[in-house]
Write a protein that holds these residues in place. Structure first.
Motif, short mmCIF file in Angstrom:
data_model
loop_
_atom_site.label_atom_id
_atom_site.label_comp_id
_atom_site.label_asym_id
_atom_site.label_seq_id
_atom_site.Cartn_x
_atom_site.Cartn_y
_atom_site.Cartn_z
N THR A 182 0.82 -1.22 0.00
CA THR A 182 0.00 0.00 0.00
C THR A 182 0.85 1.27 0.00
OG1 THR A 182 -1.66 -1.20 1.25
CG2 THR A 182 -1.82 1.19 1.30
N SER A 188 -6.32 -0.12 -2.64
CA SER A 188 -7.03 -1.15 -3.40
C SER A 188 -6.52 -1.25 -4.84
CB SER A 188 -8.53 -0.83 -3.44
OG SER A 188 -9.03 -0.73 -2.13
N ASP A 474 -10.14 -4.64 0.40
CA ASP A 474 -11.33 -3.96 0.89
C ASP A 474 -12.58 -4.78 0.50
OD1 ASP A 474 -12.72 -1.15 1.54
OD2 ASP A 474 -13.62 -1.98 -0.28
C1 LIG Z 1 -4.01 -1.42 10.48
C2 LIG Z 1 -3.65 -1.56 9.04
C3 LIG Z 1 -2.67 -2.45 8.67
C4 LIG Z 1 -2.28 -2.56 7.34
N1 LIG Z 1 -1.22 -3.36 7.01
C5 LIG Z 1 -0.72 -3.31 5.75
C6 LIG Z 1 0.50 -3.97 5.42
O1 LIG Z 1 1.14 -4.60 6.26
N2 LIG Z 1 0.94 -3.89 4.14
C7 LIG Z 1 0.26 -3.20 3.17
O2 LIG Z 1 0.72 -3.18 2.04
N3 LIG Z 1 -0.90 -2.56 3.46
C8 LIG Z 1 -1.40 -2.58 4.72
N4 LIG Z 1 -2.55 -1.91 5.02
C9 LIG Z 1 -3.26 -1.20 3.98
C10 LIG Z 1 -4.54 -1.88 3.55
O3 LIG Z 1 -4.25 -3.06 2.87
C11 LIG Z 1 -5.34 -0.89 2.70
O4 LIG Z 1 -5.81 0.11 3.58
C12 LIG Z 1 -6.47 -1.56 1.97
O5 LIG Z 1 -5.98 -2.34 0.92
C13 LIG Z 1 -7.49 -0.56 1.42
O6 LIG Z 1 -6.89 0.37 0.62
P1 LIG Z 1 -7.11 1.93 0.90
O7 LIG Z 1 -6.85 2.21 2.31
O8 LIG Z 1 -6.31 2.65 -0.12
O9 LIG Z 1 -8.63 2.17 0.64
P2 LIG Z 1 -9.36 2.74 -0.71
O10 LIG Z 1 -9.08 1.77 -1.78
O11 LIG Z 1 -8.90 4.13 -0.92
O12 LIG Z 1 -10.83 2.69 -0.24
C14 LIG Z 1 -11.51 3.79 0.38
C15 LIG Z 1 -13.02 3.56 0.24
O13 LIG Z 1 -13.37 3.57 -1.14
C16 LIG Z 1 -14.08 2.41 -1.49
N5 LIG Z 1 -13.65 1.96 -2.83
C17 LIG Z 1 -12.40 1.88 -3.32
N6 LIG Z 1 -12.41 1.37 -4.56
C18 LIG Z 1 -13.71 1.12 -4.86
C19 LIG Z 1 -14.38 0.56 -5.98
N7 LIG Z 1 -13.71 0.12 -7.04
N8 LIG Z 1 -15.71 0.42 -5.92
C20 LIG Z 1 -16.41 0.83 -4.85
N9 LIG Z 1 -15.82 1.36 -3.75
C21 LIG Z 1 -14.49 1.50 -3.75
C22 LIG Z 1 -13.69 1.36 -0.45
O14 LIG Z 1 -14.74 0.41 -0.28
C23 LIG Z 1 -13.47 2.21 0.79
O15 LIG Z 1 -14.70 2.37 1.46
C24 LIG Z 1 -2.96 -1.81 6.35
C25 LIG Z 1 -3.98 -0.94 6.73
C26 LIG Z 1 -4.30 -0.79 8.05
C27 LIG Z 1 -5.33 0.24 8.43
#
Ligand SMILES: Cc1cc2nc3c(=O)[nH]c(=O)nc-3n(C[C@H](O)[C@H](O)[C@H](O)COP(=O)(O)OP(=O)(O)OC[C@H]3O[C@@H](n4cnc5c(N)ncnc54)[C@H](O)[C@@H]3O)c2cc1C
Length: 689
Positions: A182, A188, A474
């Motif tokens: 990430t 995502s 997600d």
């Molecule tokens: C405590 C914690 C530990 C983590 N550990 C790791 C780790 O070790 N390594 C790592 O690489 N990552 C890690 N992550 C990251 C995690 O994998 C990401 O937060 C996750 O993949 C979601 O991505 P994002 O946060 O960018 O959310 P986004 O993709 O930005 O999503 C935000 C919102 O938009 C919605 N959304 C996004 N795309 C769409 C779509 N196509 N259609 C409809 N709705 C959509 C989602 O449902 C969500 O509600 C961690 C996160 C946390 C909070």
């Protein structure tokens, strides 16, 4: 005079009418009308079913599975080590330190070798992970980061040279590591990551670079404090190899990047690490943010199972396109998702156990001049907790099946199984974690004020588990993968192709499901009929088939004006409902099988009751859909509602046995109000009396 063909139509119409009439005449007898009138006092007296302890023991034996011994060893280890048990209140720094000590003790003192387990017996690995999460969810996640993510990326995306070099160090924790996918701007949408790994043919190295702030690796578990390596996902860039001598972007690849000195633990040159700070939950895990400034790593550090670069800078891959390589890379990471689904069921079991035990213990109000009754004897309380208890059982069997399929897939590399596990793990992870997240709040409320005391666990369970809905994919995004796959399978079907195992029901009965609902069976309301697994499964599958058929038509229509992306977005809620509906069908089918396979007769009867509640409650929750298409007539809808309440009442009578059968030791439950005995005494003692 009717023509020949009209006569044929008439006679087949007559045959259909006759068939419907015979169905009507053969309709199972309705349930006795007065059985809902049982007095509350009777329910209140029914504390224990006869032979309840035996049923609980037999059920526990059935649920336990092959890997209970490994879990028990872990529980015994923690029981003997109070210094390793997580207290109710703990500052972030102390929690992180404790969590790391817990993991080291498991590996170095208790002798658990998680990476070896993952490679040789994945089912046992997941059982250990669930048990560790029972001790502290942070520990389960820390273990998952080290082994499923960092270790999993090395053994699944790398080749022999990587396994030879890193396997033991990861397994014995000499090499604590991270999984850095990430970025600040992208989670995502992994294909849009911006970190680069540019090959330098002069020095035979890759140069890892963070091109802008949006590409800072964010949320990376183990990065803030403990990690010495990271698997970094970056775009592989080959200078001069693109069109017109430009650099060629070969897409996302994974690289092993050392981030701290093995001896001194100092952060290595060119790397900047910052702490993501205190979180809503999971504060035993140290999440950090990483920036790379032209960090050089040897060419060998490319995890090269799906794509490689030779000494002279030539790219080779057995897979023809960037998309195929990307899919193969992400496909290898499903193990993390399987683990999350499995552990989420573990969290649900803990929450339900506390809520049910407390509801049995708690007495409030009662008939005039009679003892107060247990709050679980209120219909409203049964309605809150019994379908949830039934769901815990349903999810248990579904995730055990998922783990078995995953293990089989790892052994055989069978392509159909790979596709099946990929979609099933996405669907179950999304469906179960969303359900558990909502249920924890219901359990808290069901325990009244005492549910709000931190020592009774719901706050920590809710906060620690909440992110299960987001990481490892997600949920909203994962459900779309399920819907996408269903649509692909649907098109295959009409092209005459084969369907993967979980989707077989579409092939077998799509045409049945798409015909008009039978107006006679739509009115059947007898208990035997409603509790017939064929009716239940048909109803689930009917709904999925209708949703699939209708969304396919809508997508086709809208794509003409909106294009593929716009049409998908226009139908998105429909697609998500389709995915959930399909996953519910898969869960129910497995539950029905598990009831049939239960060797102990009494336990089988209890499981059948629980399974019926699971099925009918789900149908009732979505009764509008069934009514809209007249799959269920008004009288039948009413009968389903009544029977669901009645089954909730019946399940309540064995609720104690059902939660006891989860076989969760007090060490894992920990909430004083959820203890098997002397719950109030333990609670008052905790407060200081
Ligand atoms: C405590 C914690 C530990 C983590 N550990 C790791 C780790 O070790 N390594 C790592 O690489 N990552 C890690 N992550 C990251 C995690 O994998 C990401 O937060 C996750 O993949 C979601 O991505 P994002 O946060 O960018 O959310 P986004 O993709 O930005 O999503 C935000 C919102 O938009 C919605 N959304 C996004 N795309 C769409 C779509 N196509 N259609 C409809 N709705 C959509 C989602 O449902 C969500 O509600 C961690 C996160 C946390 C909070």
């Amino acid at each position: 005079m009717a023509t020949g063909s009209a006569a044929g139509e008439e006679s087949s119409a007559a045959a259909r009418r006759l068939h419907r009439l015979s169905l009507h005449l053969l309709q199972p007898a309705p349930a006795p009308a007065d059985r809902h009138q049982q007095p509350l006092a009777l329910a209140a007296c029914a504390r224990r079913v006869e032979g309840g302890a035996d049923v609980a023991a037999a059920l526990a034996a059935y649920l336990r599975g092959r890997h209970r011994a490994a879990q028990m060893r872990l529980f015994d280890f923690f029981r003997a080590r109070p210094d390793l048990q997580t207290p109710v209140e703990l500052p972030t720094a102390a929690h992180r330190e404790l969590c790391y000590r817990q993991l080291r003790a498991l590996v170095r003192e208790a002798g658990v070798r998680p990476l070896t387990l993952m490679a040789t017996d994945p089912a046992e690995y997941f059982a250990v992970m669930e048990a560790a999460g029972g001790a502290d969810i942070s520990l389960g996640v820390k273990l998952g980061v080290q082994y499923s993510l960092w270790g999993g990326s090395v053994i699944n995306l790398g080749t022999k040279k990587h396994r030879d070099k890193y396997f033991d160090g990861i397994d014995n924790l000499d090499y604590p590591g991270c999984f850095a996918m990430t970025e600040l701007h992208h989670g995502s949408n992994v294909q849009a990551l911006q970190t680069t790994a540019t090959f330098d043919p002069v020095t035979d190295e890759f140069i890892i670079n963070t091109p802008n702030d949006g590409a800072i690796k964010w949320w990376i578990g183990n990065a803030a404090l403990h990690g010495k390596f990271a698997t970094v996902f970056a775009r592989l860039i080959l200078p001069l190899q693109g069109k017109g001598g430009e650099a060629a972007d070969m897409g996302i690849h994974a690289f092993i990047v050392p981030i701290r000195d093995l001896e001194t633990h100092a952060v290595l040159p060119g790397i900047e690490i910052n702490d993501c700070g205190h979180k809503i939950g999971l504060n035993g895990v140290d999440n950090g943010a990483l920036r790379f400034r032209s960090v050089r790593i040897p060419r060998d550090n490319l995890l090269n199972r799906f794509g490689d670069v030779s000494r002279d800078g030539k790219y080779t891959s057995s897979l023809p396109t960037i998309n195929k390589r990307f899919a193969a890379t992400l496909g290898e990471l499903v193990g993390g998702r399987v683990g999350i689904a499995y552990c989420s069921v573990g969290v649900l079991k803990v929450a339900v156990t506390i809520a049910v035990r407390y509801a049995l213990l708690r007495h409030q109000f009662g008939p005039p001049k009679q003892p107060e009754i247990s709050v679980l004897d209120y219909q409203s309380h049964q309605h809150k907790l019994m379908p949830m208890l039934a769901s815990s059982y349903a999810f248990h069997f579904a995730t055990v099946q998922l783990v078995d399929k995953y293990s089989e897939m790892k052994k055989t590399n069978d392509e159909d199984l790979i596709a099946d596990v990929h979609v099933l793990s996405s669907g179950l992870k999304a469906y179960i974690t969303s359900y558990t997240a909502k249920s924890i709040s219901v359990c808290r409320e069901a325990c009244g004020g005492h549910g709000y005391a931190a020592v009774n666990r719901f706050g920590a369970l809710r906060n620690d588990h909440d992110i299960f809905q987001t990481f490892e994919g997600d949920n909203t995004v994962l459900l779309q993968q399920v819907a996408g796959d269903l649509l692909k399978q649907y098109q295959e079907k009409f092209k005459g192709g084969t369907l993967s195992v979980t989707w077989n029901y579409l092939r077998d009965s799509m045409s049945t499901y798409l015909s008009q609902p039978n107006p006679v069976t739509a009115r059947w309301e007898g208990e035997d009929h409603l509790r017939d697994p064929n009716f239940q499964l048909d109803a689930f599958r009917y709904r999925t088939s209708r949703l699939l058929h209708s969304v396919a038509a809508r997508l086709q229509k809208h794509s003409k004006t909106l294009g593929g992306f716009g049409a998908w977005n226009r139908c998105l809620n429909h697609l998500l409902t389709l995915a959930e509906s399909h996953i519910e069908s898969v869960i129910l089918a497995k539950f029905i099988d598990s009831v049939k396979s239960c060797p102990d007769e009494k336990s089988r009867d209890v499981l059948k009751l629980v399974c019926d509640l699971y099925a009918l409650d789900r149908i009732w929750q979505d009764i509008g859909t069934y009514r809209n298409v007249d799959y269920v007539a008004p009288n039948k809808a009413k009968a389903i509602h009544k029977l669901t309440d009645y089954l909730s009442y019946q399940v309540r009578l064995v609720a104690r046995e059902l939660v006891d059968a989860f076989d969760l030791p007090d060490l894992i439950i920990r909430a004083p109000i959820g203890m098997q005995s002397e719950a109030y005494a333990q609670y008052t003692q905790y407060v200081g009396f």
